[in-house]
Motif scaffolding. Structure first.
Motif, short mmCIF file in Angstrom:
data_model
loop_
_atom_site.label_atom_id
_atom_site.label_comp_id
_atom_site.label_asym_id
_atom_site.label_seq_id
_atom_site.Cartn_x
_atom_site.Cartn_y
_atom_site.Cartn_z
N PHE A 1 0.81 -1.21 0.00
CA PHE A 1 0.00 0.00 0.00
C PHE A 1 0.85 1.26 0.00
N ASP A 2 1.92 1.27 0.79
CA ASP A 2 2.76 2.47 0.90
C ASP A 2 3.48 2.80 -0.40
N ALA A 3 3.60 1.81 -1.28
CA ALA A 3 4.32 2.04 -2.54
C ALA A 3 3.42 2.53 -3.66
N LEU A 4 2.12 2.51 -3.46
CA LEU A 4 1.18 2.81 -4.54
C LEU A 4 1.28 4.24 -5.05
N ILE A 5 1.19 5.20 -4.17
CA ILE A 5 1.23 6.61 -4.60
C ILE A 5 2.59 6.99 -5.18
N PRO A 6 3.72 6.56 -4.56
CA PRO A 6 5.01 6.82 -5.20
C PRO A 6 5.11 6.21 -6.60
N ALA A 7 4.53 5.00 -6.78
CA ALA A 7 4.56 4.36 -8.09
C ALA A 7 3.71 5.13 -9.10
N LEU A 8 2.65 5.72 -8.61
CA LEU A 8 1.80 6.56 -9.47
C LEU A 8 2.57 7.80 -9.91
N SER A 9 3.24 8.42 -8.96
CA SER A 9 4.00 9.65 -9.25
C SER A 9 5.15 9.40 -10.21
N SER A 10 5.75 8.20 -10.12
CA SER A 10 6.89 7.87 -10.99
C SER A 10 6.46 7.30 -12.33
N SER B 1 4.92 4.53 -12.92
CA SER B 1 4.89 3.07 -12.99
C SER B 1 3.45 2.59 -13.00
N LEU B 2 2.54 3.42 -12.49
CA LEU B 2 1.11 3.14 -12.48
C LEU B 2 0.35 4.29 -13.10
N ASP B 3 -0.87 4.00 -13.57
CA ASP B 3 -1.74 5.05 -14.10
C ASP B 3 -2.87 5.38 -13.14
N VAL B 4 -3.28 4.37 -12.38
CA VAL B 4 -4.40 4.52 -11.44
C VAL B 4 -4.11 3.71 -10.19
N VAL B 5 -4.55 4.22 -9.05
CA VAL B 5 -4.51 3.44 -7.81
C VAL B 5 -5.94 3.15 -7.41
N ALA B 6 -6.26 1.87 -7.24
CA ALA B 6 -7.60 1.43 -6.83
C ALA B 6 -7.42 0.47 -5.67
N SER B 7 -7.36 1.02 -4.46
CA SER B 7 -7.01 0.17 -3.32
C SER B 7 -7.63 0.67 -2.01
N GLY B 8 -8.90 1.05 -2.07
CA GLY B 8 -9.56 1.53 -0.86
C GLY B 8 -8.86 2.73 -0.27
N VAL B 9 -8.45 3.67 -1.12
CA VAL B 9 -7.68 4.83 -0.66
C VAL B 9 -8.62 5.93 -0.15
N THR B 10 -8.44 6.31 1.10
CA THR B 10 -9.24 7.38 1.68
C THR B 10 -8.78 8.72 1.11
N ILE B 11 -9.75 9.54 0.73
CA ILE B 11 -9.44 10.87 0.21
C ILE B 11 -9.11 11.79 1.38
N THR B 12 -7.88 12.29 1.41
CA THR B 12 -7.45 13.21 2.46
C THR B 12 -6.80 14.43 1.81
N GLU B 13 -6.73 15.53 2.55
CA GLU B 13 -6.10 16.73 2.03
C GLU B 13 -4.62 16.50 1.73
N GLU B 14 -3.97 15.74 2.60
CA GLU B 14 -2.55 15.46 2.41
C GLU B 14 -2.31 14.68 1.13
N ARG B 15 -3.12 13.64 0.88
CA ARG B 15 -2.95 12.85 -0.34
C ARG B 15 -3.34 13.66 -1.58
N ALA B 16 -4.33 14.53 -1.44
CA ALA B 16 -4.80 15.32 -2.57
C ALA B 16 -3.76 16.33 -3.04
N GLN B 17 -2.72 16.55 -2.25
CA GLN B 17 -1.62 17.42 -2.67
C GLN B 17 -0.65 16.67 -3.58
N LYS B 18 -0.72 15.33 -3.54
CA LYS B 18 0.20 14.50 -4.31
C LYS B 18 -0.47 13.87 -5.54
#
Length: 248
Positions: free
Chosen positions: A73-82, A84-101
């Motif tokens: 789970f911890d690798a999903l957003i970094p992989a998206l940013s790099s 390596s992924l196009d979408v993350v679909a893994s029960g991700v809670t929408i938070t202000e902190e994540r919405a900045q990334k």
């Protein structure tokens, strides 16, 4: 005849190229250990779950194929940013902190703590206030256990397994079960006999919304996914998939 044939060939090739471009593959990342949202079928090896069904249908409507990629789970957003992924679909809670990334689709699920009671008590126990002085079954170490401990006068019975908490309710050793609502809903779908006579209340405590994440600035893909989700809600497809995985 030769000119017509050449034109026809060019049109056919252009059509094929357009179709190929339209049906590109989205690399969708998930951590498949969160049933009923995403998990790997031990028999078939297929990735299944509510998130998996939704994102596959959303992608199909947007003209994309899907390749599921499993990672922590911890690798999903970094992989998206790099990329390596196009979408993350893994029960991700929408938070202000994540919405900045990342950019999130419209919320597709509202999670939180749910209340399971016997059908005979459906009108009696509707929220936490109605459980004052009552017996609440929970799973050890969960948010539900923490919330139950704060209910005035309540007796809290903590169990290692959710199935034990459900059984305690059926045997009338507790007045309610306080647990993650999707966990309760999934239990009622896959264990209908054990859930007989029980009711999942509509209330949600400490609600949080899940969203699918795309790379920051990927407006076209985000728009495609949002449009597909909106259409699925309108035509009943979302509801059909929801009822497949959750009780109500």
């Amino acid at each position: 005849m030769k000119i017509k044939g050449l034109i026809a060939g060019v049109v056919l090739a252009a059509s094929f190229a357009s179709s190929f471009a339209f049906a590109d593959t989205l690399r969708v990342g998930c951590e498949p250990t969160f049933a009923p949202f995403e998990f790997k079928d031990s028999k078939t090896g297929e990735y299944k779950g509510f998130d998996m069904d939704l994102i596959r249908e959303m992608a199909r409507r947007a003209g994309h194929k899907v390749e599921i990629v499993s990672m922590g789970f911890d690798a999903l957003i970094p992989a998206l940013s790099s990329k390596s992924l196009d979408v993350v679909a893994s029960g991700v809670t929408i938070t202000e902190e994540r919405a900045q990334k990342v950019d999130f689709t419209a919320p597709y699920y509202v999670a939180g703590q749910g209340l399971l009671v016997r059908k005979a008590d459906k009108a009696k126990y509707v929220d936490l206030n109605s459980l004052k002085g009552k017996t609440i079954a929970v799973q050890i170490g969960t948010t539900g256990a923490e919330m139950a401990a704060k209910v005035p006068g309540a007796r809290v019975k903590a169990f290692n397994a959710t199935s034990e908490a459900f059984m305690e309710l059926r045997l009338k050793g507790a007045d309610a079960v306080l647990l993650d609502k999707p966990v309760i809903g999934y239990f009622m779908v896959v264990k209908p006999a054990a859930a007989r006579g029980l009711s999942l209340q509509p209330a949600i405590f400490e609600a949080e919304s899940f969203g699918f994440a795309v790379r920051k600035g990927e407006r076209k893909l985000l728009s495609e996914l949002d449009a597909a989700l909106k259409a699925m809600r309108s035509d009943g497809t979302y509801g059909k998939i929801y009822r497949k995985w959750f009780a109500n």
